[in-house]
Design an enzyme around this catalytic site. Structure first.
Site, PDB file in Angstrom:
ATOM      1  N   ASP A  46      83.062  82.315  78.924  1.00  0.00           N
ATOM      2  CA  ASP A  46      83.253  80.902  79.264  1.00  0.00           C
ATOM      3  C   ASP A  46      83.513  80.020  78.047  1.00  0.00           C
ATOM      4  OD1 ASP A  46      80.565  81.325  78.400  1.00  0.00           O
ATOM      5  OD2 ASP A  46      80.025  79.372  79.185  1.00  0.00           O
TER       6      ASP A  46
ATOM      7  N   TYR B  54      82.489  80.287  67.680  1.00  0.00           N
ATOM      8  CA  TYR B  54      81.628  81.361  67.173  1.00  0.00           C
ATOM      9  C   TYR B  54      82.083  81.883  65.812  1.00  0.00           C
ATOM     10  CZ  TYR B  54      78.954  81.748  71.506  1.00  0.00           C
ATOM     11  OH  TYR B  54      78.111  81.498  72.562  1.00  0.00           O
TER      12      TYR B  54
END
Length: 442
Positions: free
Chosen positions: A170, A264
Site C-alpha cells: 500500500d 522506505y
C-alpha cells in the site's frame, strides 16, 4: 451479479475492521455474500470478529460474517483470500526493531535485519495458507499484503510457482494519494505513473494526467522543499514517526532529482541519520501498541458490551483497504486496471535480474497481472536494487536450506548493515529470539 465470498487471513489484525468496512461500503462494485475471518490465535481474533458480526448485523444484514480457527471452515467455498498475517505478533516485531538498534543498525519491520527476520517467519505462514486454499478452494486468488512482501514474494515464486497469489503493497498507493493532493487532483486515479523497483525500494520516473501532461515538475518542486509532507487530513492525523518519514523524502529525492522515491529508501540511504534519531527503547512497535492497538480493541469491546454498533465507524482511509477492492474487482470483472504490483521481472526491466520480484505497473484482469515494460534503468538504481535483491534471495535460500551461512550473507548484504561482524552479532541474537518460528539453521 455474483456475490463473492472473501476470507481475511489474519482476522485478529487491527486493520481487519477497516478492511471489512471498506468491503461493505463498496458493494456497488464488489457485491458480498460472506466475509470469513481466519486466525490461528482465537483469543486475539474473537473480540474483533464478534464486534464485526454486530456491526454487520446492524448495518449490512444481507451479508454473513463468520470466524474460525479451522482452515476447512475458513477456506472452503471462497473466491478471494486477503492475507495480512503477522507471524510472531508484536513481541517479535519489537525484537526485529530493537535487536539491530543495539548495534546502531536500522531497526525496522520490513527493512534490514529486522525485515529479514520477519520474512523468515512469514514464509511458512503464507505457504500454509496457500496450501489450504489449494485444498479447499483451488480457484481462489490470494491478495497478499503480509509483510515483508519482497521476501514472501520471492519464496512463493520459488516454492509455490503455480499458486494464484498476487503480492501487493500500500505504500506506493499512499504516496500517490499525496501526489494527488499536491497536484489538487481528486484522486490518484487521475494520474498515470511509471515506477520501477523492488518492494519498499523504488522510484517514480513519470507522472502525467490522463491527457499526457507532465506533472513531475510541480511534484519535484514541492518535494524539494517539503518532501511528502502535504497538509492533508491524513498527514495531520499521522504519528510523528510517519511525519518524519514524509519529510525525509526531501533528502532521499535529492540523490536523484529526476525521480521521486519510495519513502522506505531512507532506511538504506540515510542509515546513520535514522539510527541517530531513533529512540531505542520506544520504537514503532511500542507506538502502535500505545495507539492503534489499544484504540481498535477498545472499540471492539465497546460494541460487544453494548451489543450495538450504532454510531460507531472504523477508519477506512488506509490506502491498502481501497487498493484491495480495486484489485479484487480487476480480477473478478477483468477491468484491466493499471496497478503497481510485485511480479517476476521477466523482461519488464531489461537490464536487471529476470527472476527478481520487482514492483512495476501492471494491467490486471481475470488472469492476474500483466507487467508493463519499464526498459533499462540507470546505474545508481540498478546497483542498489542488485544488492537488495541479493539479500532477499539469500534470505529465502537460508529458509529453504536451513543455512546459517546464507542468512549471515543475507544480513551482511543489506545496505543497512556496516560489516559482516555486526551482521553476525545481530543474527545470533535474532536466532535466539526466533527459535519458535525459523527453521533450524546449520
Amino acid at each position: 451479479m455474483k456475490k463473492f465470498v472473501v476470507t481475511i487471513a489474519g482476522g485478529g489484525s487491527t486493520y481487519t475492521p477497516g478492511i471489512i468496512q471498506m468491503l461493505l461500503e463498496n458493494q456497488d462494485r464488489f457485491p458480498l455474500k460472506e466475509i470469513k475471518l481466519y486466525d490461528n490465535l482465537a483469543s486475539r481474533q474473537e473480540p474483533i470478529a464478534k464486534a464485526m458480526q454486530i456491526y454487520v448485523r446492524d448495518n449490512y444484514p444481507d451479508v454473513t460474517i463468520s470466524y474460525s480457527t479451522d482452515p476447512k471452515m475458513a477456506f472452503t467455498g471462497v473466491d478471494f483470500v486477503m492475507a495480512q498475517i503477522r507471524v510472531g505478533l508484536y513481541d517479535l516485531r519489537e525484537k526485529d526493531e530493537k535487536i539491530p538498534l543495539k548495534y546502531n543498525v536500522v531497526g525496522q519491520e520490513t527493512c534490514g535485519p529486522g525485515g529479514i527476520a520477519y520474512g523468515l517467519r512469514s514464509i511458512g505462514g503464507v505457504l500454509e495458507i496457500l496450501d489450504y486454499m489449494e485444498k479447499y478452494s483451488p480457484d481462489a486468488w490470494m491478495l497478499n499484503y503480509s509483510n515483508p512482501a519482497a521476501i514472501v514474494a520471492e519464496a512463493t515464486r520459488r516454492l509455490r510457482p503455480d499458486s494464484k497469489i498476487i503480492n501487493i503493497c500500500d505504500m506506493p498507493v499512499a504516496i500517490e494519494t499525496i501526489f494527488a493532493a499536491i497536484l489538487d487532483l481528486p484522486s490518484r486515479k487521475d494520474m498515470i505513473v511509471r515506477y520501477y523497483g523492488l518492494n519498499h525500494f523504488g522510484w517514480w520516473t513519470s507522472v502525467t494526467d490522463k491527457s499526457g501532461n507532465d506533472l513531475m515538475p510541480k511534484l519535484r518542486e514541492f518535494v524539494e522543499q517539503k518532501g511528502y509532507a502535504a497538509e492533508t487530513d491524513d498527514y495531520q492525523h499521522r504519528a510523528q514517526s510517519w511525519k518524519d518519514t514524509y519529510k525525509k523524502a526531501k533528502d532521499v529525492q535529492a540523490l536523484d532529482p529526476e525521480t521521486l522515491p519510495n519513502t522506505y529508501l531512507k532506511y538504506y540511504l540515510f542509515q546513520d541519520d535514522i539510527v541517530m534519531h531513533e529512540d531505542k527503547n520506544f520504537t514503532r512497535t511500542n507506538e502502535v501498541q500505545a495507539t492503534r492497538e489499544k484504540e481498535v480493541f477498545a472499540k471492539a469491546h465497546k460494541i460487544i458490551e453494548a451489543d450495538s454498533a450504532k454510531g460507531i465507524s472504523f477508519a477506512t482511509g488506509s490506502p491498502h483497504a481501497s487498493f484491495i477492492v480495486d484489485l479484487a474487482c480487476a480480477i473478478a470483472f477483468n477491468t484491466q486496471e493499471r496497478m503497481l504490483l510485485i511480479v517476476p521481472n521477466n523482461g519488464s526491466i531489461l537490464n536487471f535480474d529476470q527472476t527478481a520480484m520487482v514492483e512495476v505497473p501492471c494491467l490486471v484482469g481475470k488472469n492476474g497481472p500483466e507487467p508493463l515494460a519499464m526498459g533499462n534503468i540507470p546505474t545508481f538504481q540498478k546497483g542498489l536494487m542488485e544488492q537488495q535483491v541479493a539479500a532477499e534471495k539469500l534470505a529465502v535460500d537460508a529458509w529453504i536450506e536451513g543455512s546459517y551461512s546464507k542468512l549471515w550473507q543475507a544480513i551482511t548484504m543489506s545496505k543497512t548493515v556496516p560489516s559482516a561482524g555486526v551482521a553476525k552479532q545481530i543474527l545470533d541474537e535474532l536466532i535466539e529470539a526466533n527459535k519458535q518460528f525459523w527453521p533450524e539453521l546449520k
